[in-house]
Design a protein around this motif. Structure first.
Motif, mmCIF file in Angstrom:
data_model
loop_
_atom_site.group_PDB
_atom_site.id
_atom_site.type_symbol
_atom_site.label_atom_id
_atom_site.label_comp_id
_atom_site.label_asym_id
_atom_site.label_seq_id
_atom_site.Cartn_x
_atom_site.Cartn_y
_atom_site.Cartn_z
ATOM 1 N N LEU A 7 -13.658 -3.051 -2.274
ATOM 2 C CA LEU A 7 -13.050 -4.378 -2.338
ATOM 3 C C LEU A 7 -14.016 -5.446 -1.829
ATOM 4 O O LEU A 7 -14.054 -6.568 -2.343
ATOM 5 C CB LEU A 7 -11.750 -4.401 -1.524
ATOM 6 N N VAL A 8 -14.811 -5.094 -0.813
ATOM 7 C CA VAL A 8 -15.838 -6.023 -0.324
ATOM 8 C C VAL A 8 -16.885 -6.257 -1.415
ATOM 9 O O VAL A 8 -17.275 -7.389 -1.699
ATOM 10 C CB VAL A 8 -16.503 -5.467 0.954
ATOM 11 N N LYS A 11 -16.504 -5.864 -4.608
ATOM 12 C CA LYS A 11 -15.854 -6.601 -5.699
ATOM 13 C C LYS A 11 -15.869 -8.102 -5.411
ATOM 14 O O LYS A 11 -16.163 -8.923 -6.300
ATOM 15 C CB LYS A 11 -14.413 -6.111 -5.867
ATOM 16 N N SER A 12 -15.579 -8.474 -4.163
ATOM 17 C CA SER A 12 -15.539 -9.895 -3.804
ATOM 18 C C SER A 12 -16.920 -10.539 -3.918
ATOM 19 O O SER A 12 -17.028 -11.763 -4.057
ATOM 20 C CB SER A 12 -15.001 -10.069 -2.377
ATOM 21 N N GLU A 13 -17.976 -9.710 -3.874
ATOM 22 C CA GLU A 13 -19.344 -10.194 -4.016
ATOM 23 C C GLU A 13 -19.815 -10.177 -5.471
ATOM 24 O O GLU A 13 -20.974 -10.487 -5.760
ATOM 25 C CB GLU A 13 -20.292 -9.346 -3.160
ATOM 26 N N ASP A 20 -7.366 -0.397 -8.878
ATOM 27 C CA ASP A 20 -7.506 -1.822 -8.586
ATOM 28 C C ASP A 20 -6.499 -2.618 -9.406
ATOM 29 O O ASP A 20 -6.241 -2.318 -10.582
ATOM 30 C CB ASP A 20 -8.940 -2.253 -8.924
ATOM 31 N N ASP A 31 -6.569 -5.571 -10.684
ATOM 32 C CA ASP A 31 -7.049 -6.410 -11.792
ATOM 33 C C ASP A 31 -7.022 -5.646 -13.108
ATOM 34 O O ASP A 31 -7.049 -4.413 -13.137
ATOM 35 C CB ASP A 31 -8.483 -6.882 -11.526
ATOM 36 N N SER A 80 -11.665 -3.037 -11.275
ATOM 37 C CA SER A 80 -13.063 -2.959 -10.834
ATOM 38 C C SER A 80 -13.376 -1.611 -10.199
ATOM 39 O O SER A 80 -14.541 -1.237 -10.074
ATOM 40 C CB SER A 80 -13.368 -4.068 -9.818
ATOM 41 N N GLU A 112 -6.317 -4.926 1.090
ATOM 42 C CA GLU A 112 -6.894 -6.264 0.938
ATOM 43 C C GLU A 112 -7.149 -6.884 2.310
ATOM 44 O O GLU A 112 -8.209 -7.469 2.562
ATOM 45 C CB GLU A 112 -5.956 -7.157 0.113
ATOM 46 N N ASN A 161 -10.766 -7.870 3.727
ATOM 47 C CA ASN A 161 -11.057 -9.286 3.998
ATOM 48 C C ASN A 161 -11.395 -9.551 5.463
ATOM 49 O O ASN A 161 -12.103 -10.515 5.779
ATOM 50 C CB ASN A 161 -9.873 -10.155 3.577
#
Length: 340
Positions: free
Chosen positions: A89-90, A92-94, A114, A116, A120, A315, A319
């Motif tokens: 998830l980290v 993915k955020s990048e 995931d 989405d 991802s 999440e 985060n």
């Protein structure tokens, strides 16, 4: 052109096409899968895809996550196969993962995919916190086995607890993030302050505390259920304790690294990673896998272990990872083992 030359050219062309068809593709795969399982995983995959060679780069979750982030502008991996979902998830955020829905992903448990569309990342199996208690060493010292996480703050356990460092171990991070979710922010840190008084060392491996307990090097090792069951099956004198408050968990998951030049082979691995055959392979060690109806009980683990896993907010854990690790390091890193 005479007939002989035509036949020779045709044979040569056929040979070239055949060589191309059977040419081996090499994938660089970053992973935190237990080292002892990598050969079995690769061999099982190659039964179906002998034309794809998997070159594993393996380390603990925190190290692999940091390596991927450091390589963001010049990715070296093609695929991540077996890394914590919170780490993915980290990434993915990048913007470091290529969205892809593997064939058969719709057959997995929804929380293992995931959210989405297309996803991802996709999950493989879950690993959950547990306590390994050495019964022989405990008896020598007159210690009773703990029943809960909060029991570990009792004065009698001072110097007898080993747990993983959350900055380098995915197991360590699922422990810390789950305690903050279970007890709340203030009480969670208060709990860890108390636990810290009893901790002898923080290791950089999630499996090491249980291995130490199994070998009699400590009485209590905070680890994960797969390692605990394996140690007990090998004859270690340990009790496997599932704390009564519930247990933190994370899932091993897979993803394609954005920018790979070997996209088709990477998709082939992702497709295979969600297959029934792959899930049966994961179930050799893990009691909870992504595909419903596949998992059989693992020896020495309670049949209801999935029900004892907390409702984990992945999440939130992803985060808040940097802030949590910064605070943890400031408070407790003085007892961490030296990094190799």
């Amino acid at each position: 052109m005479n007939q002989k030359k035509t036949f020779a050219l045709a044979a040569f062309a056929t040979m070239l096409m055949s060589s191309a068809a059977w040419a081996e593709t090499e994938l660089t795969v970053y992973t935190a899968i237990e080292a002892e399982d990598l050969k079995r995983y690769a061999e099982t995959f190659n039964q179906d895809h002998p034309d794809i060679k998997l070159n594993f780069i393996r380390d603990s979750t925190g190290v692999i996550t940091a390596k991927l982030l450091a390589e963001k502008d010049n990715p070296q991996a093609d695929v991540v196969w077996g890394l914590a979902a919170t780490s993915l998830l980290v990434l993915k955020s990048e913007g470091m993962l290529e969205a892809y829905a593997p064939k058969g992903a719709d057959q997995l448990k929804p929380n293992f995919v995931d959210s989405d569309n297309p996803p991802s990342w996709v999950g493989m199996d879950a690993w959950a916190a547990s306590i390994c208690f050495n019964t022989i060493e405990g008896q020598k010292l007159g210690l009773t086995a703990p029943k809960s996480w909060k029991d570990l703050t009792k004065p009698e356990y001072k110097g007898h607890v080993v747990m993983p460092n959350p900055a380098s171990s995915g197991t360590g991070y699922l422990d810390v993030s789950s305690w903050l979710q279970l007890f709340g922010d203030k009480d969670g840190w208060t709990y860890m302050d108390g636990l810290h008084q009893n901790v002898a060392a923080y290791t950089h491996s999630g499996s090491k505390p249980c291995k130490m307990a199994a070998a009699g090097e400590t009485v209590i090792g905070i680890s994960f259920e797969f390692r605990a069951a394996k140690s007990k099956a090998e004859g270690a004198p340990i009790d496997i304790i599932i704390p009564e408050e519930g247990i933190g968990w994370d899932m091993e998951a897979s993803a394609i690294v954005a920018g790979t030049s070997k996209e088709e082979a990477a998709k082939t691995l992702l497709d295979w990673s969600v297959s029934k055959k792959a899930n049966e392979m994961y179930n050799v060690g893990y009691a909870v896998v992504a595909m419903p109806g596949v998992a059989k009980p693992v020896e020495h683990l309670p049949a209801d272990i999935e029900a004892r896993m907390i409702k984990n907010d992945f999440e939130w854990a992803a985060n808040n990872r940097n802030a949590i690790l910064e605070e943890w390091t400031k408070r407790y890193d003085s007892k961490s083992e030296p990094k190799s």
